[in-house]
Scaffold this motif. Structure first.
Motif, PDB file in Angstrom:
ATOM      1  N   TYR A  61     -12.411  -5.444   1.735  1.00  0.00           N
ATOM      2  CA  TYR A  61     -11.768  -6.680   1.296  1.00  0.00           C
ATOM      3  C   TYR A  61     -12.572  -7.916   1.712  1.00  0.00           C
ATOM      4  O   TYR A  61     -12.287  -9.008   1.252  1.00  0.00           O
ATOM      5  N   LEU A  88     -14.493   1.024  -5.802  1.00  0.00           N
ATOM      6  CA  LEU A  88     -13.718   0.484  -6.913  1.00  0.00           C
ATOM      7  C   LEU A  88     -14.444  -0.654  -7.617  1.00  0.00           C
ATOM      8  O   LEU A  88     -14.441  -0.730  -8.857  1.00  0.00           O
ATOM      9  N   PHE A 122      -0.626   2.974  -3.768  1.00  0.00           N
ATOM     10  CA  PHE A 122      -1.566   4.077  -3.584  1.00  0.00           C
ATOM     11  C   PHE A 122      -0.878   5.441  -3.535  1.00  0.00           C
ATOM     12  O   PHE A 122      -1.529   6.456  -3.287  1.00  0.00           O
ATOM     13  N   TYR A 125     -12.332   5.018  -5.427  1.00  0.00           N
ATOM     14  CA  TYR A 125     -11.780   5.178  -6.770  1.00  0.00           C
ATOM     15  C   TYR A 125     -12.035   6.614  -7.224  1.00  0.00           C
ATOM     16  O   TYR A 125     -13.173   7.086  -7.237  1.00  0.00           O
ATOM     17  N   GLU A 185      -6.966  -3.341  -7.313  1.00  0.00           N
ATOM     18  CA  GLU A 185      -6.193  -2.226  -6.755  1.00  0.00           C
ATOM     19  C   GLU A 185      -4.827  -2.115  -7.430  1.00  0.00           C
ATOM     20  O   GLU A 185      -4.368  -1.017  -7.728  1.00  0.00           O
ATOM     21  N   ASP A 193       0.820  -1.218   0.000  1.00  0.00           N
ATOM     22  CA  ASP A 193       0.000   0.000   0.000  1.00  0.00           C
ATOM     23  C   ASP A 193       0.849   1.261   0.000  1.00  0.00           C
ATOM     24  O   ASP A 193       0.408   2.312  -0.465  1.00  0.00           O
ATOM     25  N   GLN A 245      -5.621   2.341  -7.251  1.00  0.00           N
ATOM     26  CA  GLN A 245      -6.607   3.042  -6.425  1.00  0.00           C
ATOM     27  C   GLN A 245      -7.094   2.144  -5.298  1.00  0.00           C
ATOM     28  O   GLN A 245      -7.162   0.928  -5.432  1.00  0.00           O
ATOM     29  N   LYS A 246      -7.439   2.757  -4.163  1.00  0.00           N
ATOM     30  CA  LYS A 246      -7.982   2.005  -3.036  1.00  0.00           C
ATOM     31  C   LYS A 246      -9.377   1.505  -3.351  1.00  0.00           C
ATOM     32  O   LYS A 246     -10.146   2.173  -4.058  1.00  0.00           O
ATOM     33  N   ASN A 247      -9.707   0.346  -2.798  1.00  0.00           N
ATOM     34  CA  ASN A 247     -10.996  -0.271  -3.134  1.00  0.00           C
ATOM     35  C   ASN A 247     -12.183   0.559  -2.685  1.00  0.00           C
ATOM     36  O   ASN A 247     -13.256   0.478  -3.272  1.00  0.00           O
TER      37      ASN A 247
END
Length: 350
Positions: A200, A245, A118, A236, A226, A114, A231-233
């Motif tokens: 998640y 996302l 990101f 987005y 991702e 991460d 991009q973070k879930n």
């Protein structure tokens, strides 16, 4: 009877070989100096350290409010120590003194995924070759947990911050504090202790406590999306618009514009191959558990372009605000839930 006795002796021998002197670890971390902090989570703090022989280590100092006893803690250590794979972070040992409980791991220099994927600047250095290698390594690690180790382990908290990257950017799955072991002829279980990270979690697990190897597959599918998008879930960014996302990925798949999902820094990369990985990711996040592939099938999908992919249906899509809330899940005082990517890790006997 003799076999049971010998097994018990063997377990004691292994436990003793893994136990570090507390003073040694305290010295290695310069008395748990703030300057040596690598990170903090619900479980406690992770410190960088160096042993007398020059070996670098990562020390997880568990929160003192853990309800776990010494025996259960040692059993957990023995479980994780049996997991040996190049795509799993290696546990070196443990230390106990009073209320202090430490886990000692190999030190992984490049921190977690991460921190790269990101970050707008850092992810520009992650070309498709590196991202491809990271995805394949994660697949191998999960397959080992599900099928190839002597135990069958369901991780239950696969996410970008639990994927560490070594000096060559090889991925290593970390943090088994939430993992559950099932016997080899089983692939699922139920729990009233919901643990993991919003965004998640597979819906059947988040809502009903039904976990399985397929709930790990769901988390892996989110990870693929991702890694491809950067991009973070849960957020987005499409211009000024922000959306989940998974919703964005499905909308573009359905409209035939899935290339919109690809990180712009990957321009010039093999788009057909990247699109295939998005396709695999969407198959992994199907709402119906039976429609998701197992990790052995994912390996075939990744390694062979001739392996035909089925057409994904609309994936499991739910927003935390609509289906899940910290209040509803925390009614069970044993629940461990991650909010805003901060894990609450409590080791417990499996």
């Amino acid at each position: 009877m003799l076999t049971l006795f010998l097994d018990a002796v063997d377990q004691i021998t292994i436990a003793e070989s893994l136990q570090f002197d507390f003073g040694t670890i305290r010295a290695a971390t310069n008395n748990f100096s703030d300057a040596n902090k690598l990170g903090r989570g619900g479980f406690g703090v992770v410190y960088r350290g160096m042993l007398f022989d020059g070996q670098e280590i990562a020390v997880k100092r568990l929160s003192r409010n853990s309800r776990q006893g010494d025996l259960e803690f040692k059993n957990e250590v023995l479980l994780v120590a049996k997991l040996q794979h190049r795509n799993l972070v290696r546990l070196l040992g443990f230390s106990i003194e009073g209320s202090e409980r430490l886990l000692i791991y190999e030190f992984i220099p490049n921190k977690s995924l991460d921190n790269y994927i990101f970050d707008p600047t850092k992810r520009a250095h992650l070309d498709w070759e590196i991202r491809y290698k990271i995805i394949k390594g994660i697949v191998r690690g999960i397959l080992y947990l599900h099928e190839d180790s002597r135990l069958r382990i369901i991780h239950r908290d696969l996410k970008a911050s639990n994927i560490l990257l070594d000096a060559e950017m090889n991925p290593k799955i970390a943090d088994f504090g939430m993992a559950r072991m099932v016997v080899l002829n089983e692939t699922a279980g139920n729990t009233n202790r919901i643990v993991g990270t919003y965004g998640y979690m597979a819906p059947e697990y988040a809502m009903f406590g039904q976990f399985s190897i397929k709930s790990d597959v769901f988390s892996f599918g989110i990870l693929i999306l991702e890694i491809v998008s950067g991009q973070k879930n849960t957020s987005y960014h499409n211009g000024e618009n922000v959306e989940y996302l998974l919703n964005y990925a499905w909308k573009n798949w359905h409209e035939g514009t899935i290339s919109n999902l690809i990180d712009p820094t990957l321009s010039g990369s093999p788009i057909t191959e990247i699109m295939r990985f998005i396709h695999i990711g969407l198959l992994c996040v199907q709402e119906n558990v039976a429609d998701r592939p197992n990790m052995a099938s994912v390996v075939l999908m990744i390694n062979s372009n001739s392996f035909a992919l089925t057409v994904p249906r609309q994936p499991a899509s739910f927003m935390v605000s609509n289906v899940l809330s910290p209040t509803s899940l925390q009614q069970d005082t044993g629940s461990n839930v991650t909010v805003n990517n901060v894990s609450i890790t409590e080791l417990s006997p499996r």
